[in-house]
Design an enzyme around this catalytic site. Structure first.
Site, PDB file in Angstrom:
ATOM      1  CE  LYS A   1       2.319   3.834   5.193  1.00 21.48           C
ATOM      2  NZ  LYS A   1       1.933   2.881   4.162  1.00 21.48           N
TER       3      LYS A   1
ATOM      4  CG  ASP B   1      -4.295  -5.808   0.536  1.00 21.79           C
ATOM      5  OD1 ASP B   1      -3.887  -5.998   1.694  1.00 21.79           O
ATOM      6  OD2 ASP B   1      -4.501  -4.680   0.044  1.00 21.79           O
TER       7      ASP B   1
ATOM      8  CE1 TYR C   1       0.633  -0.152  10.508  1.00 20.95           C
ATOM      9  CE2 TYR C   1       0.812   1.827   9.176  1.00 20.95           C
ATOM     10  CZ  TYR C   1       0.155   0.667   9.516  1.00 20.95           C
ATOM     11  OH  TYR C   1      -1.011   0.313   8.871  1.00 20.95           O
TER      12      TYR C   1
ATOM     13  CG  HIS D   1      -1.816  -1.128   1.360  1.00 22.40           C
ATOM     14  ND1 HIS D   1      -2.400  -1.502   2.554  1.00 22.40           N
ATOM     15  CD2 HIS D   1      -2.261  -2.028   0.442  1.00 22.40           C
ATOM     16  CE1 HIS D   1      -3.157  -2.568   2.366  1.00 22.40           C
ATOM     17  NE2 HIS D   1      -3.089  -2.901   1.090  1.00 22.40           N
TER      18      HIS D   1
HETATM   19  C1  LIG Z   1      -4.863   2.648   6.996  1.00 16.92           C
HETATM   20  C2  LIG Z   1      -6.078   3.096   7.732  1.00 16.92           C
HETATM   21  C3  LIG Z   1      -7.248   2.373   7.722  1.00 16.92           C
HETATM   22  N1  LIG Z   1      -8.344   2.808   8.413  1.00 16.92           N
HETATM   23  C4  LIG Z   1      -9.558   1.977   8.397  1.00 16.92           C
HETATM   24  C5  LIG Z   1     -10.126   1.726   7.005  1.00 16.92           C
HETATM   25  C6  LIG Z   1     -10.720   0.344   7.097  1.00 16.92           C
HETATM   26  O1  LIG Z   1     -12.068   0.450   7.538  1.00 16.92           O
HETATM   27  C7  LIG Z   1      -9.903  -0.351   8.178  1.00 16.92           C
HETATM   28  C8  LIG Z   1      -8.906  -1.333   7.620  1.00 16.92           C
HETATM   29  O2  LIG Z   1      -8.148  -0.665   6.643  1.00 16.92           O
HETATM   30  P1  LIG Z   1      -7.188  -1.487   5.670  1.00 16.92           P
HETATM   31  O3  LIG Z   1      -7.858  -2.751   5.265  1.00 16.92           O
HETATM   32  O4  LIG Z   1      -6.720  -0.534   4.598  1.00 16.92           O
HETATM   33  O5  LIG Z   1      -5.975  -1.833   6.681  1.00 16.92           O
HETATM   34  P2  LIG Z   1      -4.583  -2.502   6.213  1.00 16.92           P
HETATM   35  O6  LIG Z   1      -4.795  -3.512   5.151  1.00 16.92           O
HETATM   36  O7  LIG Z   1      -3.894  -2.889   7.451  1.00 16.92           O
HETATM   37  O8  LIG Z   1      -3.823  -1.283   5.527  1.00 16.92           O
HETATM   38  C9  LIG Z   1      -2.577  -0.802   6.013  1.00 16.92           C
HETATM   39  O9  LIG Z   1      -1.619  -1.773   5.697  1.00 16.92           O
HETATM   40  C10 LIG Z   1      -0.397  -1.380   5.092  1.00 16.92           C
HETATM   41  C11 LIG Z   1       0.669  -2.371   5.481  1.00 16.92           C
HETATM   42  C12 LIG Z   1       0.018   0.013   5.325  1.00 16.92           C
HETATM   43  O10 LIG Z   1       1.201   0.348   5.321  1.00 16.92           O
HETATM   44  C13 LIG Z   1      -1.014   1.052   5.432  1.00 16.92           C
HETATM   45  O11 LIG Z   1      -0.833   1.830   6.608  1.00 16.92           O
HETATM   46  C14 LIG Z   1      -2.392   0.561   5.403  1.00 16.92           C
HETATM   47  O12 LIG Z   1      -2.791   0.536   4.043  1.00 16.92           O
HETATM   48  O13 LIG Z   1      -9.220   0.691   8.892  1.00 16.92           O
HETATM   49  C15 LIG Z   1      -8.336   3.986   9.140  1.00 16.92           C
HETATM   50  O14 LIG Z   1      -9.337   4.365   9.756  1.00 16.92           O
HETATM   51  N2  LIG Z   1      -7.185   4.735   9.158  1.00 16.92           N
HETATM   52  C16 LIG Z   1      -6.061   4.335   8.484  1.00 16.92           C
HETATM   53  O15 LIG Z   1      -5.023   5.056   8.542  1.00 16.92           O
END
Ligand SMILES: Cc1cn([C@H]2C[C@H](O)[C@@H](COP(=O)(O)OP(=O)(O)O[C@H]3O[C@H](C)C(=O)[C@H](O)[C@H]3O)O2)c(=O)[nH]c1=O
Length: 199
Positions: A72, A174, A132, A62
């Site tokens: 980060k 993803d 992070y 991401h």
């Molecule tokens: C990133 C983020 C997400 N969210 C909410 C949005 C979704 O409802 C939920 C899960 O989000 P997501 O599926 O995008 O989470 P990850 O797959 O862990 O995403 C992260 O994983 C990779 C490794 C990264 O480096 C990024 O910080 C980020 O993209 O959290 C928020 O409210 N705030 C945030 O900053």
């Protein structure tokens, strides 16, 4: 704070000092002064924390596009993971190159993943937690993703370190992320990062 270059210029491994005693250990997990002493001036504004229950959980690759790109500083609060960064700055001498570093609660190692790099990880133990710091807040409208196992990136996720029956666990987002071929990166390489010196 021990700061080490990785195989990918711009991405640094940082290991804060730990003070162990009969109770366990104490560590300053982040210090603006320690980063500044190393010539790294980043104003972090948000901490993220996620738990991944199953080994083989993959989150990434991401990034947030400019003007909301994020530096980060990543660490593993519990368990173990392999953290990956990919240089996606058009014009960078390392465009498309990646590095993978093992972060565990035990080794206390952290990875500085600069803006202009895609970030992802795979977990190696149950209930692995990643924590992070980000230099900008959440801007979903600027989010981008690249396919974790894209053959053109050729990232070695060291799957042999996992139980042979482990299947990667991914979010729907993803699993359908963009291929690197034909990817139009929103990042351009104007100049090396202040701390980016050839490895
Ligand atoms: C990133 C983020 C997400 N969210 C909410 C949005 C979704 O409802 C939920 C899960 O989000 P997501 O599926 O995008 O989470 P990850 O797959 O862990 O995403 C992260 O994983 C990779 C490794 C990264 O480096 C990024 O910080 C980020 O993209 O959290 C928020 O409210 N705030 C945030 O900053």
């Amino acid at each position: 704070m021990l700061i080490e270059k990785t195989a990918l210029p711009g991405v640094l491994a940082m290991t804060p000092r730990r003070f162990g005693d009969h109770r366990g250990y104490f560590s300053e997990s982040w210090s603006r002064a320690a980063m500044s002493d190393a010539g790294i001036e980043i104003d972090f504004v948000q901490d993220n924390h996620s738990l991944s229950a199953t080994p083989g959980t993959v989150r990434g690759l991401h990034f947030q596009a400019p003007p909301r790109a994020q530096h980060k500083l990543v660490r593993c609060g519990r368990g173990a993971l392999l953290d990956v960064a990919v240089d996606i700055r058009r014009g960078s001498p390392n465009y498309g190159r990646w590095t993978a570093v093992e972060l565990t609660e035990q080794n206390g190692r952290q990875l500085l993943v600069p803006a202009g790099f895609a970030h992802g990880f795979i977990t190696r133990l149950p209930d692995t937690e990643i924590v992070y710091k980000c230099s900008d807040g959440y801007a979903p409208e600027t989010e981008g993703a690249l396919l974790w196992n894209d053959p053109d990136l050729g990232i070695d996720w060291q799957l042999d370190q996992l139980d042979s029956r482990t299947e990667a666990v991914l979010s729907e987002k993803d699993a359908m992320a963009a291929r690197f071929e034909g990817f139009e990166s929103p990042f351009s390489y104007d100049a090396p990062l202040p701390w980016e010196t050839p490895s």
